[in-house]
Scaffold this active site. Sequence first.
Site, PDB file in Angstrom:
ATOM      1  N   ARG A 264       0.843  -1.198   0.000  1.00  0.00           N
ATOM      2  CA  ARG A 264       0.000   0.000   0.000  1.00  0.00           C
ATOM      3  C   ARG A 264       0.882   1.254   0.000  1.00  0.00           C
ATOM      4  NH1 ARG A 264      -0.503   4.603   2.439  1.00  0.00           N
ATOM      5  NH2 ARG A 264      -0.153   3.590   4.451  1.00  0.00           N
TER       6      ARG A 264
ATOM      7  N   HIS B 276       2.965   4.329  -3.590  1.00  0.00           N
ATOM      8  CA  HIS B 276       3.460   5.694  -3.823  1.00  0.00           C
ATOM      9  C   HIS B 276       4.827   5.675  -4.504  1.00  0.00           C
ATOM     10  CE1 HIS B 276       0.480   8.006  -1.633  1.00  0.00           C
ATOM     11  NE2 HIS B 276       0.645   7.300  -0.536  1.00  0.00           N
TER      12      HIS B 276
ATOM     13  N   HIS C 277       7.923   7.332   8.902  1.00  0.00           N
ATOM     14  CA  HIS C 277       8.632   7.579   7.637  1.00  0.00           C
ATOM     15  C   HIS C 277      10.063   7.967   7.973  1.00  0.00           C
ATOM     16  CE1 HIS C 277       5.725   7.140   4.312  1.00  0.00           C
ATOM     17  NE2 HIS C 277       4.849   7.251   5.297  1.00  0.00           N
TER      18      HIS C 277
END
Lengths: 347, 347
Positions: free
Chosen positions: B15, B19, B199
């Site tokens: 998922r 990106h 992140h």
Amino acid sequence: MPDKPSITVCDATLRDGSHAYSHQITLEQVRTYAAASEAAGFSFLEVGHGNGLGASSLQVGESLVPEGDMLRAAKACLRRTKLSVHVIPGFATIQRDIAGALEAGVELFRVGCHCTEADITQRHIGHVRSVGREAWGVLMMSHMASKDVLLEEAKKMQSYGAQGIVLMDSAGAYFPADVTEKIGLLAGRLDVPVGFHAHDNLGLSIANSLAALEAGARIIDGTAKGFGAGAGNAPLELLAAVLRQRGYPTSLDFYKALDVAEVAAKLFAGSLPSASGITIVSGLAGVFSGFAKPVQRAATQLGVDPRDVFFELGRRKVVGGQEDIILEVANELARRKNGANPGAPAP
Amino acid sequence: MPDKPSITVCDATLRDGSHAYSHQITLEQVRTYAAASEAAGFSFLEVGHGNGLGASSLQVGESLVPEGDMLRAAKACLRRTKLSVHVIPGFATIQRDIAGALEAGVELFRVGCHCTEADITQRHIGHVRSVGREAWGVLMMSHMASKDVLLEEAKKMQSYGAQGIVLMDSAGAYFPADVTEKIGLLAGRLDVPVGFHAHDNLGLSIANSLAALEAGARIIDGTAKGFGAGAGNAPLELLAAVLRQRGYPTSLDFYKALDVAEVAAKLFAGSLPSASGITIVSGLAGVFSGFAKPVQRAATQLGVDPRDVFFELGRRKVVGGQEDIILEVANELARRKNGANPGAPAP
């Protein structure tokens, strides 16, 4: 942010990166990278064979370019940034290697040893100081000794004349709390600045560097894009960012310090370090990252899992220079696996 | 190590990695990776477009493969590992997208929103619970709200029926102390398990995940090799290592959890994330990493430094969905640089 102390940022790209490049760094690469490091404003640029002055050899790998040529090529590109070398007594002799480095204009000698063997650095540190150059002491594989032992060894180096003490996490085995404890003690009890040199085997190189700074370290090592042994080092571009964000004064030009990452990415494309199952287990086991290649060779040859080899090397507390044990361990794991030695005691 | 709580490890590779792959993940890649994730024993595998259910569109990028096909392909490879999806009300409708995901066998719906807008998740969470499936609440860009605001928003989600609350560090802007403060408060004051999604913009994804666990998080997100937006996520292989070293029980097979990194490295070679000047400044500025590509385009077009654009976007507290401001900021920087507007007030 006037309350934070100024930090000395050391660029070890052209020394630790030598490990990641099988010591094949060219003079052109030295010149291009040294110019970028100078522009970024790092305090020191360390250059040479991964194992330091005089280490180029069949045993640990031969450098493509003679040491003196590398040092002179770098020196010619530096103005504010000072030239430094890594020195391990045993590899580096005073007469030949330190003399040559002095002639090449080296300004800082970082004299290192296994973390419990500071005694062997006395003559080298003393000599560098006697000729009026700067010398620091470096304690390698420092996760293997308690904070009290490290303090004792660091005090020896300080008594020999070391003007700075750097703890290396050569295996990338530290967690931030370990760094806080050890750097905190040394920073509080030594009369010289304390530094930290991280490896990224557990993905904690930046966090450990930050923990070192918060515990009182005034010197921090890194390499562009983490270009160094095993899983690599604390990336300089990330160190620059966290130093800036936390308000530590440095000599860096921030954007140019970010740019060294792109310079290194182009110069050393295909050889930049990246975490793998091998480097991760090497960190967990507390084994020197430089063992990765021989361990993989032995494991493939004998049909065993290289990660099992690393865990067993960790249990045996193997250190650099004991590469012969790798094959012995791989052999024993193969025997156990194949049931050829069913009566052997459980490990 | 019986005193440590068991940790739910969520694999977001298929998922968040969308990106990093411009949403071009194939069914074959879904199948190969899902099998590796199942073998490793992750608790959940999240699959779909980077922006979640129903997000495939010209505006944020079209998925190569229809969502239902991706979900069914993954589901067919999973046995112990449960299938989950990311749900952002606005992209995802109850009638079309949640209904389709239920039919495809999705077991967990992670319903997310900007960290101050929990209200918009009420209907989606309520619906999922009403049909007997599991629902969590996800607070994105959580660095932009205080711990007290986050607690209030999380309590709303809990009141709607959320059975877990995940804080996302969507910009990679947190330092470990921030995580400790926010997760600590939520873990102490909510009745449902709390999680963290990191992140790596500042190289702190593993340290922040560790800080979350130590502050009471029971759910942790990661992706293989960090395959995700911007500088990527906390690498699952490193999470597996630190969880093991710190003695947290999990459902993982350790070596197979390390292996997902190699599977991802092969499947997504050339698209794995890596810190760059852009992603680092994006983290420092606290801007959503997904802005990197449009910022670079605008900066090139107008001849300004993309890092300056990110810092200015950060000052303006821009969030996802406000991509139109990028060009406005780049234009203004270009005007200032070219002196076309010398009377403009200093920023």
